[in-house]
Motif scaffolding. Structure first.
Motif, PDB file in Angstrom:
ATOM      1  N   ASP B  73       0.807  -1.222   0.000  1.00 53.20           N
ATOM      2  CA  ASP B  73       0.000   0.000   0.000  1.00 53.20           C
ATOM      3  C   ASP B  73       0.840   1.271   0.000  1.00 53.20           C
ATOM      4  OD1 ASP B  73      -1.911  -1.882   2.269  1.00 53.20           O
ATOM      5  OD2 ASP B  73      -2.553  -1.382   0.224  1.00 53.20           O
ATOM      6  N   PHE B  74       0.380   2.270  -0.755  1.00 53.61           N
ATOM      7  CA  PHE B  74       1.104   3.543  -0.834  1.00 53.61           C
ATOM      8  C   PHE B  74       0.064   4.658  -0.970  1.00 53.61           C
ATOM      9  CE2 PHE B  74       4.534   6.212  -1.011  1.00 53.61           C
ATOM     10  CZ  PHE B  74       4.843   6.781  -2.247  1.00 53.61           C
ATOM     11  N   PRO B  75      -0.569   5.060   0.124  1.00 56.48           N
ATOM     12  CA  PRO B  75      -1.611   6.091   0.038  1.00 56.48           C
ATOM     13  C   PRO B  75      -1.034   7.494  -0.120  1.00 56.48           C
ATOM     14  CG  PRO B  75      -1.321   5.347   2.300  1.00 56.48           C
ATOM     15  CD  PRO B  75      -0.455   4.465   1.451  1.00 56.48           C
ATOM     16  N   LEU B  76      -1.774   8.338  -0.827  1.00 60.18           N
ATOM     17  CA  LEU B  76      -1.409   9.741  -1.052  1.00 60.18           C
ATOM     18  C   LEU B  76      -2.427  10.616  -0.337  1.00 60.18           C
ATOM     19  CD1 LEU B  76       0.363  11.831  -2.685  1.00 60.18           C
ATOM     20  CD2 LEU B  76      -1.452  11.748  -4.406  1.00 60.18           C
ATOM     21  N   ARG B  77      -1.956  11.517   0.499  1.00 55.44           N
ATOM     22  CA  ARG B  77      -2.828  12.351   1.321  1.00 55.44           C
ATOM     23  C   ARG B  77      -2.801  13.796   0.840  1.00 55.44           C
ATOM     24  NH1 ARG B  77      -7.095  12.032   4.901  1.00 55.44           N
ATOM     25  NH2 ARG B  77      -7.010  13.750   6.404  1.00 55.44           N
ATOM     26  N   LEU B  78      -4.005  14.372   0.641  1.00 50.75           N
ATOM     27  CA  LEU B  78      -4.146  15.795   0.382  1.00 50.75           C
ATOM     28  C   LEU B  78      -4.745  16.416   1.626  1.00 50.75           C
ATOM     29  CD1 LEU B  78      -4.378  14.390  -2.523  1.00 50.75           C
ATOM     30  CD2 LEU B  78      -5.502  16.513  -3.222  1.00 50.75           C
ATOM     31  N   GLU B  79      -4.063  17.350   2.278  1.00 49.28           N
ATOM     32  CA  GLU B  79      -4.525  17.901   3.542  1.00 49.28           C
ATOM     33  C   GLU B  79      -5.490  19.071   3.361  1.00 49.28           C
ATOM     34  OE1 GLU B  79      -4.336  16.686   6.368  1.00 49.28           O
ATOM     35  OE2 GLU B  79      -2.746  15.207   6.197  1.00 49.28           O
ATOM     36  N   LEU B  80      -5.154  20.013   2.530  1.00 55.05           N
ATOM     37  CA  LEU B  80      -5.982  21.205   2.299  1.00 55.05           C
ATOM     38  C   LEU B  80      -6.128  21.363   0.793  1.00 55.05           C
ATOM     39  CD1 LEU B  80      -4.363  23.675   4.873  1.00 55.05           C
ATOM     40  CD2 LEU B  80      -6.653  22.666   5.013  1.00 55.05           C
ATOM     41  N   ALA B  81      -7.184  20.772   0.263  1.00 58.25           N
ATOM     42  CA  ALA B  81      -7.325  20.733  -1.192  1.00 58.25           C
ATOM     43  C   ALA B  81      -7.435  22.139  -1.788  1.00 58.25           C
ATOM     44  CB  ALA B  81      -8.556  19.907  -1.569  1.00 58.25           C
ATOM     45  N   ALA B  82      -6.769  22.320  -2.926  1.00 54.95           N
ATOM     46  CA  ALA B  82      -6.794  23.591  -3.655  1.00 54.95           C
ATOM     47  C   ALA B  82      -7.155  23.307  -5.108  1.00 54.95           C
ATOM     48  CB  ALA B  82      -5.431  24.269  -3.568  1.00 54.95           C
ATOM     49  N   PRO B  83      -7.740  24.289  -5.801  1.00 52.61           N
ATOM     50  CA  PRO B  83      -8.104  24.082  -7.214  1.00 52.61           C
ATOM     51  C   PRO B  83      -6.931  23.637  -8.072  1.00 52.61           C
ATOM     52  CG  PRO B  83      -9.159  26.059  -6.372  1.00 52.61           C
ATOM     53  CD  PRO B  83      -8.214  25.586  -5.292  1.00 52.61           C
ATOM     54  N   SER B  84      -5.709  24.045  -7.723  1.00 50.35           N
ATOM     55  CA  SER B  84      -4.524  23.655  -8.497  1.00 50.35           C
ATOM     56  C   SER B  84      -4.238  22.155  -8.412  1.00 50.35           C
ATOM     57  CB  SER B  84      -3.294  24.425  -7.998  1.00 50.35           C
ATOM     58  OG  SER B  84      -3.051  24.114  -6.632  1.00 50.35           O
ATOM     59  N   GLN B  85      -4.896  21.473  -7.487  1.00 49.90           N
ATOM     60  CA  GLN B  85      -4.707  20.028  -7.353  1.00 49.90           C
ATOM     61  C   GLN B  85      -5.733  19.230  -8.168  1.00 49.90           C
ATOM     62  OE1 GLN B  85      -4.667  20.115  -2.946  1.00 49.90           O
ATOM     63  NE2 GLN B  85      -2.620  19.222  -3.101  1.00 49.90           N
ATOM     64  N   THR B  86      -6.563  19.928  -8.907  1.00 52.67           N
ATOM     65  CA  THR B  86      -7.458  19.259  -9.852  1.00 52.67           C
ATOM     66  C   THR B  86      -6.604  18.584 -10.921  1.00 52.67           C
ATOM     67  OG1 THR B  86      -9.300  20.779  -9.481  1.00 52.67           O
ATOM     68  CG2 THR B  86      -9.228  19.615 -11.605  1.00 52.67           C
ATOM     69  N   SER B  87      -6.718  17.269 -11.026  1.00 48.69           N
ATOM     70  CA  SER B  87      -5.830  16.524 -11.900  1.00 48.69           C
ATOM     71  C   SER B  87      -6.257  15.061 -11.899  1.00 48.69           C
ATOM     72  CB  SER B  87      -4.382  16.648 -11.404  1.00 48.69           C
ATOM     73  OG  SER B  87      -3.469  16.143 -12.354  1.00 48.69           O
ATOM     74  N   VAL B  88      -5.573  14.271 -12.733  1.00 47.63           N
ATOM     75  CA  VAL B  88      -5.724  12.823 -12.674  1.00 47.63           C
ATOM     76  C   VAL B  88      -4.476  12.269 -11.999  1.00 47.63           C
ATOM     77  CG1 VAL B  88      -6.079  10.682 -13.937  1.00 47.63           C
ATOM     78  CG2 VAL B  88      -7.107  12.804 -14.770  1.00 47.63           C
ATOM     79  N   TYR B  89      -4.666  11.416 -11.012  1.00 48.06           N
ATOM     80  CA  TYR B  89      -3.550  10.882 -10.230  1.00 48.06           C
ATOM     81  C   TYR B  89      -3.334   9.410 -10.563  1.00 48.06           C
ATOM     82  CZ  TYR B  89      -3.788  15.195  -7.597  1.00 48.06           C
ATOM     83  OH  TYR B  89      -3.762  16.523  -7.242  1.00 48.06           O
TER      84      TYR B  89
END
Lengths: 113, 115
Positions: B73-89
């Motif tokens: 497992d390798f989870p990715l955490r976003l703490e304070l989402a911002a519009p600039s983080q709109t993307s495909v991961y």
């Protein structure tokens, strides 16, 4: 890693060979050429890689020039399912974490019926 | 083998919310990666891990955190989402080996929109 240059887009007739060029004029002796493709926002898919010699697998052939400054990916009989963005990537080994891939914008290949 | 799996497939967040993108691989690969892909662009590396308990920053780590407590497992955490983080991961993994034999396996991606 060496920089690569690819055409933005190409068309190919269904059933014909698709030849996708890539320039990597600053490649050094220990750098490999990798090709990946990405079909409509899916995860990238490995196609083929090579160092000096030409390579062939069930998906494609890779032709590398003798001076290694350019290469061509060949899809021998393109089908509609080969419509995708194709990425040419040059990579070198540089220690832990070095298995990173640097993706440019690639070539959008459209296979035409 | 299921390969590399990612959840969720889609998510809409409000500015300032947090979330965790999950990534799991069942191939016993030791190297794992997180990339993001903005519209019309190539993939950019966010974080990577060379094994359980070891992580490192990639090209665009700001605004993200990762952990690697298990091989799978390798989870990715976003703490304070911002519009600039709109993307495909995209999550990816490889088995460590000699360069030239290592091909990355990618998951199907998580499409994130921050409004």
């Amino acid at each position: 890693d060496a920089k690569t240059t690819q055409p933005t887009s190409m068309d190919c007739a269904e059933g014909r060979a698709a030849n996708l060029p890539c320039n990597h004029s600053t490649i050094s002796g220990n750098e490999y050429v990798y090709w990946y493709r990405q079909i409509h926002s899916q995860g990238p898919q490995y196609i083929i890689h090579g160092l000096k010699n030409n390579e062939t697998n069930e998906m494609a052939s890779l032709i590398i020039t003798e001076d290694r400054k350019s290469s061509t990916l060949i899809l021998p009989h393109a089908t509609l399912r080969d419509t995708a963005v194709y990425y040419c990537i040059v990579r070198t080994y540089s220690g832990a974490g070095s298995y990173q891939l640097t993706f440019g914008k690639g070539t959008k290949l459209s296979v035409i019926p | 083998n299921a390969g590399v799996t990612q959840t969720p497939k889609f998510r809409i967040l409000k500015i300032g919310q947090s979330m965790t993108l999950q990534c799991t691989q069942d191939m016993n690969h030791n190297y794992m990666y997180w990339y993001r892909q903005d519209p019309g662009m190539g993939l950019k590396l966010i974080y990577y891990s060379v094994g359980a308990g070891i992580t490192d920053k990639g090209e665009v780590p700001n605004g993200y955190n990762v952990s690697r407590s298990t091989t799978e497992d390798f989870p990715l955490r976003l703490e304070l989402a911002a519009p600039s983080q709109t993307s495909v991961y995209f999550c990816a993994s490889i088995k460590q080996g000699v360069v030239g034999t290592d091909t990355q396996y990618f998951g199907p991606g998580t499409r994130l929109t921050v409004l």
